[in-house]
Write an enzyme that holds these catalytic residues in place. Sequence first.
Site, mmCIF file in Angstrom:
data_model
loop_
_atom_site.group_PDB
_atom_site.id
_atom_site.type_symbol
_atom_site.label_atom_id
_atom_site.label_comp_id
_atom_site.label_asym_id
_atom_site.label_seq_id
_atom_site.Cartn_x
_atom_site.Cartn_y
_atom_site.Cartn_z
ATOM 1 N N ARG A 171 -6.931 -7.934 -8.847
ATOM 2 C CA ARG A 171 -7.609 -9.238 -9.009
ATOM 3 C C ARG A 171 -9.104 -8.992 -9.144
ATOM 4 N NH1 ARG A 171 -10.033 -8.768 -4.090
ATOM 5 N NH2 ARG A 171 -8.735 -7.972 -2.433
ATOM 6 N N GLU A 187 -2.207 6.933 8.162
ATOM 7 C CA GLU A 187 -3.034 7.826 7.331
ATOM 8 C C GLU A 187 -3.930 8.667 8.208
ATOM 9 O OE1 GLU A 187 -5.620 5.647 4.809
ATOM 10 O OE2 GLU A 187 -4.049 5.209 3.362
ATOM 11 N N LYS A 195 0.836 -1.202 0.000
ATOM 12 C CA LYS A 195 0.000 0.000 0.000
ATOM 13 C C LYS A 195 0.876 1.259 0.000
ATOM 14 C CE LYS A 195 -3.672 -2.239 2.539
ATOM 15 N NZ LYS A 195 -5.094 -2.255 2.494
ATOM 16 N N HIS A 221 -13.862 -2.943 9.325
ATOM 17 C CA HIS A 221 -13.263 -2.522 8.058
ATOM 18 C C HIS A 221 -13.426 -3.563 6.970
ATOM 19 C CE1 HIS A 221 -11.728 0.922 10.056
ATOM 20 N NE2 HIS A 221 -10.940 0.238 10.841
HETATM 21 P P1 ADP Z 1 -7.969 -3.729 3.238
HETATM 22 O O1 ADP Z 1 -7.024 -3.874 2.106
HETATM 23 O O2 ADP Z 1 -7.489 -4.397 4.487
HETATM 24 O O3 ADP Z 1 -9.376 -4.049 2.906
HETATM 25 P P2 ADP Z 1 -8.347 -0.882 2.806
HETATM 26 O O4 ADP Z 1 -7.194 0.003 2.666
HETATM 27 O O5 ADP Z 1 -9.046 -1.307 1.556
HETATM 28 O O6 ADP Z 1 -7.918 -2.194 3.620
HETATM 29 O O7 ADP Z 1 -9.397 -0.238 3.796
HETATM 30 C C1 ADP Z 1 -10.503 -0.957 4.278
HETATM 31 C C2 ADP Z 1 -11.516 -0.013 4.846
HETATM 32 O O8 ADP Z 1 -10.989 0.732 5.928
HETATM 33 C C3 ADP Z 1 -12.035 1.043 3.901
HETATM 34 O O9 ADP Z 1 -13.053 0.569 3.097
HETATM 35 C C4 ADP Z 1 -12.513 2.133 4.837
HETATM 36 O O10 ADP Z 1 -13.752 1.822 5.392
HETATM 37 C C5 ADP Z 1 -11.512 2.062 5.948
HETATM 38 N N1 ADP Z 1 -10.440 3.036 5.719
HETATM 39 C C6 ADP Z 1 -9.274 2.822 5.095
HETATM 40 N N2 ADP Z 1 -8.522 3.930 5.091
HETATM 41 C C7 ADP Z 1 -9.212 4.872 5.737
HETATM 42 C C8 ADP Z 1 -8.973 6.246 6.099
HETATM 43 N N3 ADP Z 1 -7.832 6.853 5.805
HETATM 44 N N4 ADP Z 1 -9.933 6.908 6.780
HETATM 45 C C9 ADP Z 1 -11.103 6.296 7.105
HETATM 46 N N5 ADP Z 1 -11.378 5.030 6.812
HETATM 47 C C10 ADP Z 1 -10.460 4.312 6.142
#
Ligand code: ADP
Length: 634
Positions: free
Chosen positions: A292, A200, A116, A235
């Site tokens: 994917r 973040e 990431k 999440h």
């Molecule tokens: P993963 O790859 O583990 O699924 P993601 O980066 O796709 O993780 O994030 C999963 C979820 O976490 C997002 O859909 C969102 O709900 C929450 N999320 C991720 N980053 C942030 C952020 N900076 N602020 C608020 N919520 C976040």
Amino acid sequence: MFTKILIANRGEIACRIIKTARVMGIATVAVYSDADCTALHVEMADEAVYIGPAPSNESYLVVDNLIQAAIDSGAQAIHPGYGFLSENAEFCRQCAAHNISFIGPPVEAILAMGSKSAAKTIMADAGVPLVPGYHGEDQSSNTLKLEANKIGYPVLLKAAAGGGGKGMRSVFSEAEFESALESAKREAISSFNDDIMLVEKYLLKPRHVEIQIFCDSHNNAVYLFERDCSVQRRHQKVIEEAPAPGITQTLRLQMGDAAIKAAQAINYEGAGTVEFLLDSKGNFFFMEMNTRLQVEHPVTEMITGQDLVEWQLIVSAGGHLPSSQSELKINGHAFEARIYAEDPDQDFLPSTGKLNLLQPPSESANVRVDTGVVEGDDVSIYYDPMISKLIVWDTDRDRALTRLANALSEYRISGLITNIGFLYNIATSNAFRAADVDTGFIEEHEEEIFRKREQDISYAAPLVTAAILKLRTQKALHDAHQSNEPNSPWHLTCSWGITQQQIKAQVQQAIIDGMPNPQTSLDKVTIVDEGASFDLFTPQGFFHCAEVQPDLGLDGQDLDSGSLKAPMNGTVVASFVNVGEHVSKGEVLMVMEAMKMEHAITAPSDGMVIEFYFRHGDLVDGGAELLAFEADNT
Ligand code: ADP
């Protein structure tokens, strides 16, 4: 086109891929572990190859075994599905080294998006908007904390190698930072064997909107519109929909363009998803790109009328994208609900067991069920506890949502705890109907979704009583019909010592008194008789009701002290207090991990741990006593 492909996966996604391959006349090879000898995907495939013991790191994750299986079976290509090795660069490389096509992007694209942190750097350079944060190489706790302070709380810690919401912790103040970092790193190591973290800004109430993209090897790229996946727990996505409600055509275009830009920045090929967070002002920020097919791809298929697995196979075999951007249109609205073996009332603790009864709603042009299990199968501790995906489509969001609620109320599963009632409560909530979604949706509407039972009992109790009466009357009538003496008094349902008419009158009265909405009648309620308990799907939500034996106080135990039991089969990954140390109610005593997810065991009251029965690394059976605890007042 390939004539034979191997599917390096299991469960519903393996079955999903087999279905399309069959339509295209491509033979399929399934792989299976000890736990999956009789699994549906094995039965559905033309051939199946055994690849090792049940734990996935000894079977579904062993690159060499999968490559060997492809060579032995003469498969020309491998479809990795999602999860497992689908985003593993080494696997992709090994495929190429053995002249096997990897049905996915080129290895460079996987590598570019695999971290990431690295992905963010590439996207920043390509001019794709990012969430403010730190994604640098210096990983000392001190640096991470300083960066978090700089960004300003709340922040989100994320495993760079992350996925599935694992290795992620929100931190609301500096004081919480270290323990959150430790816990996130521990989960990241156990899930990805990599604990590099990024920090973040934690956006409050954003929406998760992602764009499905597709690219071929002839420089064509399209986006197949967006999916809204804001409804999440831990999440992780729970219900997804397409298109995203309330998105303007302009915003759709901007996000689609940004997603294509992201894909082109890494010379992408195949199916990919660019995930964005969208704030309430219409600003969107790149989160990550998944290289994917996604779990939730069916909602896109439903609104575009395209088969994305077919697209993947065509593109991998060197073909052109089947449609151009101008040929792609959104038609209607689709939802997907993920049916899990888990207990929403216990923080979504995975549940395991046998699917004694499994009756999905009937499939039609509007209702689709993607599953990898059949009645009698086990949901084991080894793999993801998803039972199926329920996908519905209709001409608009309201109609599709009604279909979702109806289909959920028709779903019958017994033998283990599922989230069906919880999903039904979301589908019938006013907030979800109003499309008032963001990633905090479940927490914000906890009251409505979890249905405070104490408050609703006056509503549910008369319905259940009426339901019990109805079922008993039906059974009595049935028994009477079967009997030589249909008029025998033994067939009457007046075992409560009053006449049936009186009961009926009482129930009627109770319904009128108890119902917030008197129009609700039993006709609008689906009742599932589980034997000792009843499930009710009502317009007001889901109720699970059981007949409770009176508590005679014979084996009462003091809940505040004594033993604490393991909530599931799992491993002890940490203990936080010493024997004899004083703790406050709610303090974390121990952490267990099951299915790569952590569960905290907390102090039931102020007091102290007298003894731990298990240590770090021990495997524990669900229900086993974990520790001896003495409450302060005993
Ligand atoms: P993963 O790859 O583990 O699924 P993601 O980066 O796709 O993780 O994030 C999963 C979820 O976490 C997002 O859909 C969102 O709900 C929450 N999320 C991720 N980053 C942030 C952020 N900076 N602020 C608020 N919520 C976040």
